[in-house]
Design an enzyme around this catalytic site. Structure first.
Site, mmCIF file in Angstrom:
data_model
loop_
_atom_site.group_PDB
_atom_site.id
_atom_site.type_symbol
_atom_site.label_atom_id
_atom_site.label_comp_id
_atom_site.label_asym_id
_atom_site.label_seq_id
_atom_site.Cartn_x
_atom_site.Cartn_y
_atom_site.Cartn_z
ATOM 1 N N HIS A 1 -9.224 35.793 -7.393
ATOM 2 C CA HIS A 1 -7.822 35.500 -7.112
ATOM 3 C C HIS A 1 -7.466 36.023 -5.708
ATOM 4 O O HIS A 1 -8.028 37.012 -5.251
ATOM 5 C CB HIS A 1 -6.955 36.199 -8.173
ATOM 6 C CG HIS A 1 -5.535 35.760 -8.198
ATOM 7 N ND1 HIS A 1 -4.585 36.273 -7.346
ATOM 8 C CD2 HIS A 1 -4.894 34.865 -8.977
ATOM 9 C CE1 HIS A 1 -3.416 35.713 -7.602
ATOM 10 N NE2 HIS A 1 -3.566 34.847 -8.587
ATOM 11 N N ASP B 1 1.808 32.745 -13.779
ATOM 12 C CA ASP B 1 3.249 32.877 -13.988
ATOM 13 C C ASP B 1 4.008 32.494 -12.721
ATOM 14 O O ASP B 1 3.504 32.719 -11.618
ATOM 15 C CB ASP B 1 3.573 34.343 -14.279
ATOM 16 C CG ASP B 1 4.131 34.556 -15.670
ATOM 17 O OD1 ASP B 1 4.040 33.635 -16.492
ATOM 18 O OD2 ASP B 1 4.667 35.648 -15.922
ATOM 19 N N PHE C 1 2.223 29.682 -6.149
ATOM 20 C CA PHE C 1 1.972 30.398 -4.897
ATOM 21 C C PHE C 1 3.039 30.152 -3.821
ATOM 22 O O PHE C 1 3.005 30.771 -2.774
ATOM 23 C CB PHE C 1 0.584 30.069 -4.314
ATOM 24 C CG PHE C 1 -0.557 30.565 -5.151
ATOM 25 C CD1 PHE C 1 -0.885 31.913 -5.189
ATOM 26 C CD2 PHE C 1 -1.298 29.690 -5.927
ATOM 27 C CE1 PHE C 1 -1.931 32.380 -5.976
ATOM 28 C CE2 PHE C 1 -2.354 30.138 -6.720
ATOM 29 C CZ PHE C 1 -2.670 31.493 -6.742
#
Length: 364
Positions: free
Chosen positions: A321, A183, A196
């Protein structure tokens, strides 16, 4: 060949901003690590001439003196990496394409025609006319996301309309590496169309601080910048792609399952076919199709997006992640940045490596 392609699945996402840091350098070389600050207003490479011409076509007006009003959102400057001739862009006419659209399509797809990079619009021109995508655009229209300059005032969808396709300013034929996010950031003034990455002046988010920490571990001369803007990577051939391209303010996942996932899967398909076709420009091997690039898939969500790709053609590096909730379980220490550059050097020569440590923001 590179190593470190182990997977440690995690669905942890990072949607918050945090405190800043300090700045960059290059592949093991000593460079000036001073931070160059940016003025509040920055600019995406889109000529005003193209914008006005397309707006005239879409609206039917021939007023040559019309001025494109500046949106309130900040924009970032992308350098021009040069043409992607292997994708036959010279044969693709945006104006001719617009003439094939129905009146509703002209209205719904005005943002794509105005802001999507030409190499991407060329390969996705049929996709954005698919029923699912037009349904997505109707949903976004109701949310207030319309054209480049006619979106709702006080719009609470991020990123700003002009930045939804900022990732596409990295030409398809120049893509070396793909980093997949999920997202966009849903806080005020954070998202600007690159996963990011945040706008200048916004605190460096926690996940990006961990990305900087891994860079520092792989390249000890790297000095983490005080900003979180990754346009230098985008200019260097790194496609920073979120799976979902918009989000409602302060509501993570609010635009999921509306059609973006299907569309960005097609973006990945396009990269699979054409990504990096110009990296070998001038060589006898430049056939107009991709010889392979690097995919960095951090987290279980990203791993799913690359599961169908040919691992003999591409280098696919997976890990946890970089979120603080999972970074210690496989992201930190994954060695992906050096592994990507070793593979690119072997495949395309030393000039194909990404200058990961250069995160300078172009000053206006």
């Amino acid at each position: 060949m590179a190593d470190t392609n182990q997977v440690k699945p995690t669905d942890n996402l990072d949607t918050s901003a945090d405190t800043p840091l300090a700045q960059p350098n290059i592949d093991g070389a000593n460079k000036d690590a001073s931070v160059k600050h940016v003025r509040p207003t920055t600019e995406i490479i889109q000529s005003g001439k193209r914008q006005r011409t397309l707006m005239d076509m879409l609206s039917g007006t021939k007023d040559k003196k019309s001025v494109v009003s500046e949106p309130s959102a900040k924009k970032l400057k992308f350098s021009d990496p040069g043409p992607s001739s292997s994708l036959e862009l010279d044969e693709f006419s945006i104006s001719a394409y617009i003439e094939t659209l129905s009146e509703e399509e002209k209205r719904l797809l005005s943002l794509e025609c105005e802001t999507m990079g030409k190499s991407w619009l060329n390969v996705l021109k049929s996709e954005i006319r698919e029923p699912y995508f037009l349904k997505l655009k109707r949903f976004l229209w109701e949310e207030g996301v319309k054209g480049l300059n006619d979106s709702s005032k006080g719009l609470k969808v991020f990123p700003a309309p002009r930045n939804i396709y900022a990732w596409s300013n990295t030409p398809l034929g120049k893509v070396k590496v793909v980093i997949i996010g999920q997202d966009p950031y849903h806080g005020e003034n954070q998202a600007h169309g690159l996963c990011f990455s945040v706008l200048p002046g916004i605190a460096v988010p926690p996940s990006l601080r961990n990305i900087y920490a891994e860079l520092k571990a792989e390249y000890p001369n790297f000095v983490p910048p005080k900003h979180g803007t990754l346009t230098a990577w985008a200019n260097n051939g790194v496609l920073l792609l979120n799976t979902c391209l918009t989000v409602r303010a302060h509501q993570a996942g609010s635009h999921s399952n509306k059609g973006w996932e299907q569309f960005t899967d097609k973006v990945i398909d396009a990269v699979d076919k054409y990504g990096g076709v110009n990296l070998s420009a001038g060589s006898s091997e430049n056939s107009g199709v991709s010889r392979g690039i690097v995919f960095l898939a951090w987290g279980a969500w990203a791993a799913k997006r690359v599961a169908k790709l040919n691992t003999k053609k591409h280098l696919i590096l997976k890990s946890a992640h970089p979120s603080p909730l999972s970074a210690s379980r496989g992201f930190l220490g994954n060695g992906h940045f050096q592994a990507a550059n070793r593979w690119l050097k072997q495949k395309y020569g030393p000039e194909a490596r990404v200058d990961w440590c250069n995160l300078e923001v172009v000053q206006q």
